[in-house]
Design an enzyme around this catalytic site. Structure first.
Site, PDB file in Angstrom:
ATOM      1  N   LEU A  75      37.969 -24.048 -34.796  1.00 37.17           N
ATOM      2  CA  LEU A  75      36.928 -23.671 -33.771  1.00 37.17           C
ATOM      3  C   LEU A  75      36.427 -24.718 -32.858  1.00 37.17           C
ATOM      4  O   LEU A  75      35.511 -24.861 -32.188  1.00 37.17           O
ATOM      5  CB  LEU A  75      36.026 -22.798 -34.404  1.00 37.17           C
ATOM      6  N   CYS A  76      37.434 -25.986 -33.036  1.00 39.47           N
ATOM      7  CA  CYS A  76      36.779 -26.909 -32.250  1.00 39.47           C
ATOM      8  C   CYS A  76      37.231 -26.903 -30.733  1.00 39.47           C
ATOM      9  O   CYS A  76      38.531 -26.406 -30.613  1.00 39.47           O
ATOM     10  CB  CYS A  76      37.575 -28.243 -32.928  1.00 39.47           C
ATOM     11  N   HIS A  77      36.609 -27.131 -29.654  1.00 41.68           N
ATOM     12  CA  HIS A  77      37.076 -27.150 -28.521  1.00 41.68           C
ATOM     13  C   HIS A  77      38.125 -28.437 -28.024  1.00 41.68           C
ATOM     14  O   HIS A  77      37.863 -29.555 -28.726  1.00 41.68           O
ATOM     15  CB  HIS A  77      35.988 -27.420 -27.353  1.00 41.68           C
ATOM     16  N   GLU A 114      35.749 -35.205 -33.806  1.00 35.75           N
ATOM     17  CA  GLU A 114      36.923 -36.110 -33.655  1.00 35.75           C
ATOM     18  C   GLU A 114      36.869 -37.504 -34.296  1.00 35.75           C
ATOM     19  O   GLU A 114      37.661 -38.126 -34.588  1.00 35.75           O
ATOM     20  CB  GLU A 114      36.947 -36.335 -31.925  1.00 35.75           C
ATOM     21  N   ASP A 128      48.977 -43.677 -47.315  1.00 31.93           N
ATOM     22  CA  ASP A 128      50.299 -43.336 -47.183  1.00 31.93           C
ATOM     23  C   ASP A 128      51.201 -44.459 -47.090  1.00 31.93           C
ATOM     24  O   ASP A 128      52.367 -44.605 -47.755  1.00 31.93           O
ATOM     25  CB  ASP A 128      50.775 -42.476 -45.674  1.00 31.93           C
TER      26      ASP A 128
END
Length: 162
Positions: A75-77, A114, A128
């Site tokens: 639901l992030c723009h 973000e 990683d």
């Protein structure tokens, strides 16, 4: 604090309508930490990791994470980011690495997600690249430290520990 904005009156998830909001400068700063064994920390500090420049690759990954947030969080723009600054701080005392990310845009919605995504992706990349020597690394204390702009105004985390 107001109610949850990502649900309509019927309780269904929806993307918030930001069309009527004022465009303003938006800034968010997030921080997180990865703890590791002393030997792993030394490999990063000394630039001796087998996969290469751990923090250099993690910096690029964090930037990419910020740019791809809307692809990951439903639901992030999607936002046109104007700045993503990534800083890594080596901490001998942990031992570990702190990742601090500042994200900026000029728009109708904030950039906290973000900044948080960038921190997580940066720290996941450290994991990683070093997991072959230390599978017990722990990513912790990821949080928004500050946000500026928008209708709700400026906010800063009360604690000064991070």
């Amino acid at each position: 604090m107001s109610g949850l904005t990502h649900f309509d009156a019927s309780g269904h998830a929806h993307m918030v309508d930001v069309g009527g909001k004022q465009e303003t400068q938006r800034i968010a700063i997030a921080r997180g930490t990865i703890r590791m064994l002393p030997a792993t920390f030394a490999l990063i500090r000394d630039g001796k990791a087998k996969k290469g420049d751990v923090l250099g690759v993690a910096r690029i990954a964090a930037i990419q994470g910020a740019k791809r947030t809307a692809d990951l969080i439903p639901l992030c723009h999607p936002l046109a980011l104007t700045r993503v600054a990534v800083d890594f701080e080596l901490d001998d005392a942990l031992p570990g690495v702190h990742c601090v990310v500042q994200v900026e845009t000029f728009g109708r919605t904030g950039v906290e997600m973000e900044a948080l995504t960038a921190v997580q992706v940066g720290l996941l990349t450290v994991y990683d690249m070093c997991k072959a020597v230390d599978r017990g690394m722990v990513i912790t204390d990821v949080s928004v430290r500050e946000k500026r702009g928008g209708k709700s105004g400026d906010w800063k985390a009360e604690d000064t520990a991070g």
